[in-house]
Each structure stands twice: as C-alpha cells, then as structure tokens.
Design a protein around this motif. Structure first.
Motif, PDB file in Angstrom:
ATOM      1  N   PRO A  58      -0.033  51.867  68.220  1.00 60.62           N
ATOM      2  CA  PRO A  58       0.454  51.437  66.900  1.00 60.62           C
ATOM      3  C   PRO A  58      -0.528  50.617  66.074  1.00 60.62           C
ATOM      4  O   PRO A  58      -0.269  50.342  64.916  1.00 60.62           O
ATOM      5  N   GLN A  59      -1.631  50.195  66.670  1.00 60.69           N
ATOM      6  CA  GLN A  59      -2.586  49.368  65.932  1.00 60.69           C
ATOM      7  C   GLN A  59      -3.949  50.049  65.875  1.00 60.69           C
ATOM      8  O   GLN A  59      -4.302  50.832  66.751  1.00 60.69           O
ATOM      9  N   ASP A  60      -4.697  49.754  64.825  1.00 64.05           N
ATOM     10  CA  ASP A  60      -6.043  50.306  64.681  1.00 64.05           C
ATOM     11  C   ASP A  60      -6.998  49.582  65.623  1.00 64.05           C
ATOM     12  O   ASP A  60      -7.242  48.384  65.485  1.00 64.05           O
ATOM     13  N   ALA A  61      -7.494  50.313  66.605  1.00 62.36           N
ATOM     14  CA  ALA A  61      -8.443  49.755  67.562  1.00 62.36           C
ATOM     15  C   ALA A  61      -9.425  50.855  67.943  1.00 62.36           C
ATOM     16  O   ALA A  61      -9.014  51.978  68.241  1.00 62.36           O
ATOM     17  N   SER A  63     -11.154  51.569  70.576  1.00 56.23           N
ATOM     18  CA  SER A  63     -11.053  52.144  71.917  1.00 56.23           C
ATOM     19  C   SER A  63      -9.618  52.449  72.324  1.00 56.23           C
ATOM     20  O   SER A  63      -9.345  52.682  73.500  1.00 56.23           O
ATOM     21  N   ALA A  64      -8.690  52.447  71.363  1.00 54.79           N
ATOM     22  CA  ALA A  64      -7.277  52.655  71.696  1.00 54.79           C
ATOM     23  C   ALA A  64      -7.034  54.082  72.181  1.00 54.79           C
ATOM     24  O   ALA A  64      -7.615  55.038  71.669  1.00 54.79           O
ATOM     25  N   THR A  65      -6.181  54.225  73.183  1.00 54.60           N
ATOM     26  CA  THR A  65      -5.810  55.540  73.702  1.00 54.60           C
ATOM     27  C   THR A  65      -4.299  55.710  73.601  1.00 54.60           C
ATOM     28  O   THR A  65      -3.553  54.764  73.380  1.00 54.60           O
ATOM     29  N   GLU A  66      -3.844  56.959  73.762  1.00 53.38           N
ATOM     30  CA  GLU A  66      -2.416  57.240  73.696  1.00 53.38           C
ATOM     31  C   GLU A  66      -1.680  56.605  74.876  1.00 53.38           C
ATOM     32  O   GLU A  66      -2.250  56.379  75.938  1.00 53.38           O
ATOM     33  N   PRO A  93       6.390  55.728  84.988  1.00 62.80           N
ATOM     34  CA  PRO A  93       5.045  55.294  84.611  1.00 62.80           C
ATOM     35  C   PRO A  93       4.938  55.157  83.090  1.00 62.80           C
ATOM     36  O   PRO A  93       5.233  56.096  82.353  1.00 62.80           O
ATOM     37  N   LEU A  94       4.531  53.997  82.635  1.00 67.01           N
ATOM     38  CA  LEU A  94       4.269  53.730  81.219  1.00 67.01           C
ATOM     39  C   LEU A  94       2.820  53.274  81.153  1.00 67.01           C
ATOM     40  O   LEU A  94       2.516  52.109  81.378  1.00 67.01           O
ATOM     41  N   ARG A  95       1.927  54.192  80.836  1.00 72.76           N
ATOM     42  CA  ARG A  95       0.495  53.927  80.951  1.00 72.76           C
ATOM     43  C   ARG A  95      -0.055  53.397  79.632  1.00 72.76           C
ATOM     44  O   ARG A  95      -0.341  54.157  78.712  1.00 72.76           O
ATOM     45  N   ILE A  96      -0.201  52.074  79.568  1.00 70.77           N
ATOM     46  CA  ILE A  96      -0.796  51.391  78.422  1.00 70.77           C
ATOM     47  C   ILE A  96      -2.219  51.022  78.804  1.00 70.77           C
ATOM     48  O   ILE A  96      -2.447  50.144  79.637  1.00 70.77           O
ATOM     49  N   ARG A  97      -3.199  51.689  78.216  1.00 68.80           N
ATOM     50  CA  ARG A  97      -4.604  51.481  78.588  1.00 68.80           C
ATOM     51  C   ARG A  97      -5.360  50.712  77.515  1.00 68.80           C
ATOM     52  O   ARG A  97      -6.555  50.912  77.333  1.00 68.80           O
ATOM     53  N   ASN A  98      -4.669  49.865  76.783  1.00 71.22           N
ATOM     54  CA  ASN A  98      -5.294  49.089  75.720  1.00 71.22           C
ATOM     55  C   ASN A  98      -5.124  47.602  76.004  1.00 71.22           C
ATOM     56  O   ASN A  98      -4.072  47.171  76.478  1.00 71.22           O
TER      57      ASN A  98
END
Length: 294
Positions: A58-61, A63-66, A93-98
């Motif tokens: 939801p944020q501009d980053a 290196s952000a991934t889905e 599994p809720l994969r938050i890689r940010n």
C-alpha cells in the motif's frame, strides 16, 4: 539475551488485560457446554484450501514486494437438533517481505466450540490458541495467544425468526462487544440468515449453492525471529464468497465444494521493529477455495 528485570510486572499487566476479555467467554462457553443436547446427531470432517490474489504493497517503496496469502484448514464437527460442537485448525501464511516485521508471517490457529439453542436462547462460543509458528515450535506463549469469540441471543418471542443479542470478538480489530440482530428464515427459495453487523448468508434448496457476505477478523500472538518482542497481529476484512457443491459424496468419497469470491478492505495491523505499530490497508483481492467434506 532477553531482559527479565521488568518481565514479571509486564506479564502481570498483560495477563490482567487478557483475563478481562476472556473471562466472559470462558463463562459463556462453560454454560453452553452444560446445556441439554440431543443424543442423535451427525459428524462431519472437512479439509479446506483457500488462495487469495496477491495484494499490492500500500505504500510507495523502491524495494516493496507483493503480499501473498493462502489458507489451509481442517476440522471436525458434530451436529444435532440443539446445535453443534467442533474443533478447527487453520494455517494461514501471510508473507509480508517489506520492512522489519516482528513476526514470521506463519499464522496458526486452533479453536474449539460451537453453537447451541435452548428455548428462546442461543449461544455461540469458541476459544483456543492463535499465534505464529515460532511460538508453537519453541512453546514460548504470551497472553495474546489466548483467543476466542462469543455471542448470546434471545428470540423476541416463541417461534419468532428475530433474535436480539450481543457478541464479542476481534472481527473489527481489538476485542470489542457489539449489539447483534439475528434473523433466520427458510422457504422454498432457500434458507436466509442475517446476523447484523457481521454476516449475511443464503443457501439454496438442497444446499447446492451458498452465498455468504461476512466480516472476518482475528488476532494472532506474534514473536520476532529472536523471540524477544512479544506482540500481536490483527487481520480483518469483508469477505464475499459464492460456493457450489459439485459432488455430494458417497461412502469414502468426499463431497466437493468450490468457491469464488473477493476480500474487500483487507487490513493488517502488526509491529515493525523499525517503524513501530503499522495499520495498513492491503486493499481488495479475488479468492478461490476448495473444500472436501466427509
């Protein structure tokens, strides 16, 4: 090394807060289990798989991934004329890689309970444990792992389809009590259940089709990789799903139910080691599901 100098006082505060929320649930679940139940009934075992479309960060980053999400579940339920009782387990599994989330994204939940009808009264109650995988692996639990939901209704009159009540759960974030209005009606066009403000459901005759719109939300206790930061993750959404039973099952063959739907206004709240507590709107996503019933 963990700092234990302040731990007893901190745990005393968190346990006291947990007890203030879970004590009413324990009382109502105990009452529900003591209600008279019929001897005759049927049992059901199920397996479930649900997959969501990836959420955009939801944020501009740079290196952000889905954010990917799926769910595997199994359970057993005993149904009778007065209600039902069951045990359910799911892994999500809720994969938050940010960023630096203080959790590993592997959410486990084990609950037991059911719903019971006695004269004008109806009780719905579930209780159990919910937390990240490292919590179960190392058996390092804290008070947020205790979880549950409860609701109690009273019909406005004998034989009336309308009931009024109150319910407490994590569907809208932190545990809160909300007034509930329940209306149930069956006719040749199917079975309707309206439970405001959390659910609307329609089932076709012979239960071939089901359309369900509901508020889904819960809390999982979390630990970071070093198992030093104890916190909680809240996941909540509005979910609409249409399911179709393509096979009724026979003997050892299961009934097969396929579903297609969408999650709307999906939000996740969790602790980030660098940014503090984040409350993010992941957005909307399509989903598909398959369920096997024996």
């Amino acid at each position: 090394m963990r700092n234990h100098s302040r731990l007893p006082f901190w745990r005393a505060q968190t346990i006291a807060r947990a007890e203030s929320c879970t004590f009413p649930l324990v009382v109502l679940l105990t009452v529900a289990l003591a209600l008279p139940r019929d001897v005759q009934g049927s049992s059901e075992f199920y397996l479930l798989y649900r997959q969501w479309q990836p959420y955009g960060w939801p944020q501009d980053a740079p290196s952000a991934t889905e954010v990917s999400r799926s769910q595997r579940a199994l359970g057993w339920r005993r149904r009778g004329a007065a209600g039902d009782f069951g045990v359910d387990y799911d892994y999500q599994p809720l994969r938050i890689r940010n960023g630096e989330p203080a959790h590993n994204g592997h959410l486990h939940r084990l609950t037991f309970g059911g719903q019971w009808q006695y004269q004008l009264y109806r009780v719905e109650a579930r209780a159990g444990l919910a937390g990240t995988s490292n919590m179960f692996k190392y058996q390092t639990f804290h008070s947020d792992a205790l979880n549950g939901r409860v609701a109690m209704f009273r019909a406005v009159g004998e034989g009336s389809p309308l009931s009024l009540g109150v319910g407490g759960d994590h569907r809208f974030g932190s545990f809160r009590w909300l007034p509930r209005i329940r209306w149930e009606h069956a006719s040749e066009n199917g079975h309707w259940l309206i439970d405001l403000p959390v659910m609307l459901r329609w089932r076709s005759p012979r239960n071939r089709w089901e359309l369900r719109l509901e508020r889904v939300g819960d809390r999982w206790a979390t630990l970071d990789e070093a198992r030093e930061v104890e916190n909680a993750l809240y996941l909540r959404e509005w979910r609409a799903e249409l399911t179709y039973r393509i096979s009724s099952g026979k003997e050892l063959w299961p009934a097969v139910v396929l579903g297609l739907g969408a999650s709307v206004d999906t939000r996740v709240q969790y602790r980030d080691l660098d940014a503090g507590t984040l409350d993010l709107r992941l957005g909307d996503a399509l989903l598909g599901s398959m369920r096997l019933n024996w």
